[in-house]
Every structure is written in C-alpha cells, then in structure tokens.
Design an enzyme around this catalytic site. Structure first.
Site, mmCIF file in Angstrom:
data_model
loop_
_atom_site.group_PDB
_atom_site.id
_atom_site.type_symbol
_atom_site.label_atom_id
_atom_site.label_comp_id
_atom_site.label_asym_id
_atom_site.label_seq_id
_atom_site.Cartn_x
_atom_site.Cartn_y
_atom_site.Cartn_z
ATOM 1 N N LYS A 112 -4.709 -1.709 -5.175
ATOM 2 C CA LYS A 112 -6.135 -1.945 -4.520
ATOM 3 C C LYS A 112 -6.588 -3.572 -5.026
ATOM 4 O O LYS A 112 -7.555 -4.107 -4.316
ATOM 5 C CB LYS A 112 -7.123 -1.051 -5.101
HETATM 6 C C1 LIG Z 1 -4.950 3.971 -3.260
HETATM 7 C C2 LIG Z 1 -3.670 4.150 -3.618
HETATM 8 C C3 LIG Z 1 -2.518 4.598 -2.696
HETATM 9 C C4 LIG Z 1 -2.914 4.918 -1.481
HETATM 10 O O1 LIG Z 1 -3.264 3.887 -0.541
HETATM 11 P P1 LIG Z 1 -4.169 4.253 0.868
HETATM 12 O O2 LIG Z 1 -4.202 3.089 1.462
HETATM 13 O O3 LIG Z 1 -5.501 5.027 0.352
HETATM 14 O O4 LIG Z 1 -3.298 5.297 1.765
HETATM 15 C C5 LIG Z 1 -1.292 4.778 -3.282
HETATM 16 N N1 LIG Z 1 -1.146 4.561 -4.490
HETATM 17 C C6 LIG Z 1 -1.813 3.809 -5.353
HETATM 18 C C7 LIG Z 1 -1.295 3.655 -6.799
HETATM 19 C C8 LIG Z 1 -3.224 3.600 -5.054
HETATM 20 O O5 LIG Z 1 -4.248 3.232 -5.858
#
Ligand SMILES: *Cc1c(COP(=O)(O)O)cnc(C)c1O
Length: 497
Positions: A112
């Site tokens: 993120k």
């Molecule tokens: C948010 C997240 C995901 C999923 O990503 P999306 O864009 O919501 O599909 C996968 N792994 C981690 C560690 C995340 O924080």
C-alpha cells in the site's frame, strides 16, 4: 493528447485527472476510468536505464495530463525518497525460477505504501490546481494496515490532516503499536469501542452528514478519503510493472519484447488491475494470474462468469486479501462490457441487491487473458516453508498465496513464460504466521517481537526499521471513544463546534 476520466456508471460527463483524484468516487457511485489508455511509446532500452522516479514520471505523465511536468516531478520526488529503504524502491529477487517484485520497502513494509506515499502529494496538488482553499481532512476506518499506510503518507504533508479510527480490540498488537506511535503534527488516531464495521459505519455517516460538511466548510476544512478506488492510487501502481519489465531487460533476464506473465495476490483487485492497464499500454504481459486465498470469489468468477459474494467470510493468514467485494473489479467489468456504462451499472446494482451477477458469454470470453486460482491455508504455509528450504528466501503469507497459485498454473498449463510475482508484504509484517509455517510449533509461546528476532535468524534479512522503531517508540495517541461519539471527536480534533 489529453486523457480525461469518466465514471464506469457513466451518467455524469468527463472530468480532468486532478478532478477525478479530488473526488475519489463519482457522484453516480461509479469509479473513474480513463477515456482511453495511453500508449507506452518509449523504447524499452530507454526505460531500462531509468530510475524508479523517472519511470514513474513517464507512466504518470501519460495518465495525469493536466498536471505540469514540474508538479508531477515534485510529487514523485517527495513520495519515492528515503522513506524507502532501498534506492531501487521496488527491487526484484529471483527464487524458484520466478522473479519476486518486492513492493514492501516503504514506511509500513507493505505494498500500500507504493501508492499511499504519493497520493497525498497528488491530492494537495490537485486541490491547488482546482482552487480548493480548504484544508483537506482525510477520514479513514481501518482494520489495521491501510490506516497506518495512509498516516505514513499524509504525516506532515502541508494542507492536510488525517484522522484514523480503528477497533480497540480488533487489530494485532504490532498493528496497534504501529498506529499509536505514528508521528506527524497532523495525524490523529482514535480507537473505537466496537468492531471494524462500527468504525466504518461511523466514518460513512460523517461523510454523509450535510450539516457537518457545512460546519467544516465554514471553518476552512473539507473531507476526503484515501481509499483504494481513487484513480490517484491506481496509476502509481502501474509504474512498478513497467519498471520491473525494464529491469529484467537491463539485467539480461529477458530480451526486449519478450512476454512475461504476472502473478498478483489479490483482494480488492487494485494491484492486478494496474498490471492489466500496463498491458493495455503496450507492456508485453501475457497472462494475468489472479491469486486468491480461501475467500475465492474471484477464482469462481473467472471459472464460471458469475460473481457471488453470498458465502461465508473466512479469516485467513493473509488478512489483506480477506475480501468478498473486490471494488476495483468494476473497472475491468466496464472494459469487457465494451465501455458500456449502462451494462456496468446493471451488474453492480445486482451485486448490491442480490449479492451476485453473471456476465454475458461475450464478456466472459474477454476474460481469457486472466487466469484465477486459489491457495488453501495449508498450501500457503507449505509454500512458505518450501521456498525457504529450497532457496533460503522467506516470503510473507500474501506472497505465498501468489507463489502457490503460480505453481498450480505452471503444472496445469505447462506455460513456462518468465513470471513476475508481486510480493506485497515483508515477512516481518506477518512474523507469526511465517514462523509457524517454517517451524511448526517450535515457536509456541513466543510474543510477536521474539518471533521477529527468530525470523531474522532464519531469513538472514535484517529487521526493517519500520519494525525495530516501534519497539521503543513512545505512544503518542491514546484516545478511545464509543462509535456514536465519532462526530464529536472529529470536531474536537479540528477545533470546531
Ligand atoms: C492490499 C493488499 C493486497 C491486495 O491488493 P489489492 O490491490 O486489494 O488486490 C495483497 N497483499 C497485501 C499485503 C495487501 O496489503
């Protein structure tokens, strides 16, 4: 040529990139999408010699066409700086013949950070461009990870404040410690007596409260959200797929124009959608491999053409993928519906009322470039252990779901095209599940920080600053309120009412 944005549910006209970023969600409930996907018209040999920041500029300037070069470069240089623990920003690691694209070198050691470190700068630049004079107040309810990443991004960004609500007894000890030690004179953290839904509902109520909106405006504030459907989070995620491809060329792992497959551990469908957009820009991507955990709504969707959220919600060891409604899928639905906003609206309304919808056979055909599968809890743990034993490389639970699904794909299809696996979190973020996968019950009884020390021993990778700092960092936030007191605490924080 200018790129404009329109809603997937299409009742309003087009807006500029900066307006789409400011609004987040369209008023008709749809998501903003570019009216055309720009081409990546730069030779890969040139991209291969560029820094992450330069690739970011090349990609983002093609989408955010109403930003000046100076504005965009300033946003980029403020986002991708020493907050990351490597100059490469998103390095590649090779294990079991695949390339793990490590997206966890930012402030909160998860992917993120790739988007949330730039969103605050895009948002404040967009506000200035559109003559918004108010200070922007970000309100977020979090079950742990997004709130912290958003705070790290917005901390001390002039013209913004961020208020994060989390459920007092609903986050892990490390997650809570990460939040209550957050620095920055514009960050506020409040725990709620209740669960995540109570916090989320409280935030939605505040967003919908017209009287409060007026009071805020009178005091020079306006609310905004940092959630993952903002186009200002999606476009920065396209960058690392382009960067990874260019680095593979530079390192001689592939030749220019060679096709690579991409494997993405998926929850809200943002990360894999960014890879799809990269492919549509012209990056030579073959299959888009969508990996789910036991909440396998997307696997079922790719197999049957029916999206059905009516099922049990399962808590897994990859909590950031425990999702039954993948919001960003709406953008793909819009594309495969031939950019038909009416059709998209119908399907999304069915999802709202019945919890399910089925795409037409023509739309299903257009999903052929995707492959979906899932990993059980046991398979996820086995994958962590196997890759550690065979290669000495330790991956987190989310990345393990992807690695497991990639193995299934290879044995099912025999397709050995080089693959990039999005590695979305540092194993240190999920130390307990990772150590259980590696050592079974050998680590029973240890607390989270002891497990971190054990992980350092087995992985040989130094404990990231993000983890070592919170061990000793002072607690700076200790407000707890009932969910119905959320509006009052917001006003108190902002010094109004
Ligand atoms: C948010 C997240 C995901 C999923 O990503 P999306 O864009 O919501 O599909 C996968 N792994 C981690 C560690 C995340 O924080």
């Amino acid at each position: 040529m200018e790129v404009l944005y329109r809603s997937t549910r299409g009742t309003s006209g087009t807006v500029t990139a900066s307006q789409a970023i400011l609004k987040g969600l369209s008023e008709d409930g749809g998501l903003y999408v570019p009216t055309r996907i720009p081409a990546l018209d730069i030779p890969v040999e040139e991209l291969a010699d560029m820094s992450y920041q330069e690739v970011a500029y090349q990609v983002m300037s093609r989408f955010f066409t109403d930003f000046t070069e100076e504005e965009l470069r300033r946003c980029i240089s403020r986002a991708y700086d020493s907050k990351f623990d490597t100059e490469e920003i998103a390095p590649l690691a090779k294990a079991e013949g695949a390339y793990f694209l490590e997206l966890f070198h930012g402030a909160t050691i998860a992917f993120k950070d790739m988007a949330l470190s730039i969103l605050p700068h895009l948002l404040t630049t967009a506000a200035a461009k559109n003559q918004v004079k108010n200070e922007i107040v970000i309100l977020t309810a979090t079950s742990g990870d997004t709130g912290k990443a958003a705070m790290a991004g917005f901390a001390d960004v002039p013209g913004t404040r961020i208020i994060v609500f989390y459920p007092k007894d609903g986050v892990s000890p490390i997650q809570e410690k990460q939040m209550v030690t957050q620095r920055g004179s514009n960050t506020y953290v409040v725990s709620i007596r209740g669960n995540f839904d109570d916090a989320q509902t409280g935030v939605k109520k505040i967003f919908g409260d017209e009287k409060m909106k007026e009071e805020l405006a009178a005091a020079g504030f306006q609310f905004s959200s940092a959630n993952s459907i903002n186009i200002g989070r999606l476009v920065p995620q396209i960058v690392y797929y382009v960067y990874a491809y260019a680095k593979l060329v530079k390192n001689g792992e592939i030749a220019p124009k060679d096709v690579v497959n991409v494997v993405v551990p998926t929850g809200n469908f943002g990360n894999i959608l960014a890879a799809y957009y990269a492919k549509n820009m012209g990056l030579p991507i073959g299959k888009l491999i969508c990996a789910s955990n036991e909440n396998k709504v997307l696997y079922d969707f790719f197999r049957t053409g029916t999206y059905d959220r009516n099922r049990e919600f399962i808590l897994t060891s990859s909590p950031s993928m425990d999702i039954l409604i993948s919001s960003n899928l709406e953008r793909l639905i819009y594309r495969i519906a031939g950019e038909d906003a009416q059709k998209t609206r119908e399907l999304m309304e069915a999802l709202g009322s019945d919890g399910s919808y089925t795409v037409t056979s023509q739309m299903k055909e257009a999903l052929g470039e995707f492959y979906g599968n899932y990993a059980s809890e046991q398979e996820t743990a086995e994958t962590i252990r196997r890759i550690w034993k065979d290669c000495g490389y330790v991956i987190d639970t989310h990345t393990a779901v992807a690695a497991c699904v990639y193995e299934k794909y290879r044995s099912e299809t025999g397709d050995n095209t080089p693959a990039v696996i999005a590695s979305t979190a540092s194993p240190y973020k999920f130390a307990r599940s990772v150590m259980e996968a590696i050592g079974g019950d050998a680590y029973d009884g240890m607390d989270d920080f002891q497990l971190v020390d054990e992980l350092e021993k087995v992985s040989g990778v130094a404990i990231p600053d993000a983890v070592s700092q919170i061990r000793t960092a002072p607690v700076l936030h200790n407000t707890t309120v009932d969910a119905d007191q959320m509006p009052e605490i917001v006003k108190k924080i902002l010094g109004i009412g």
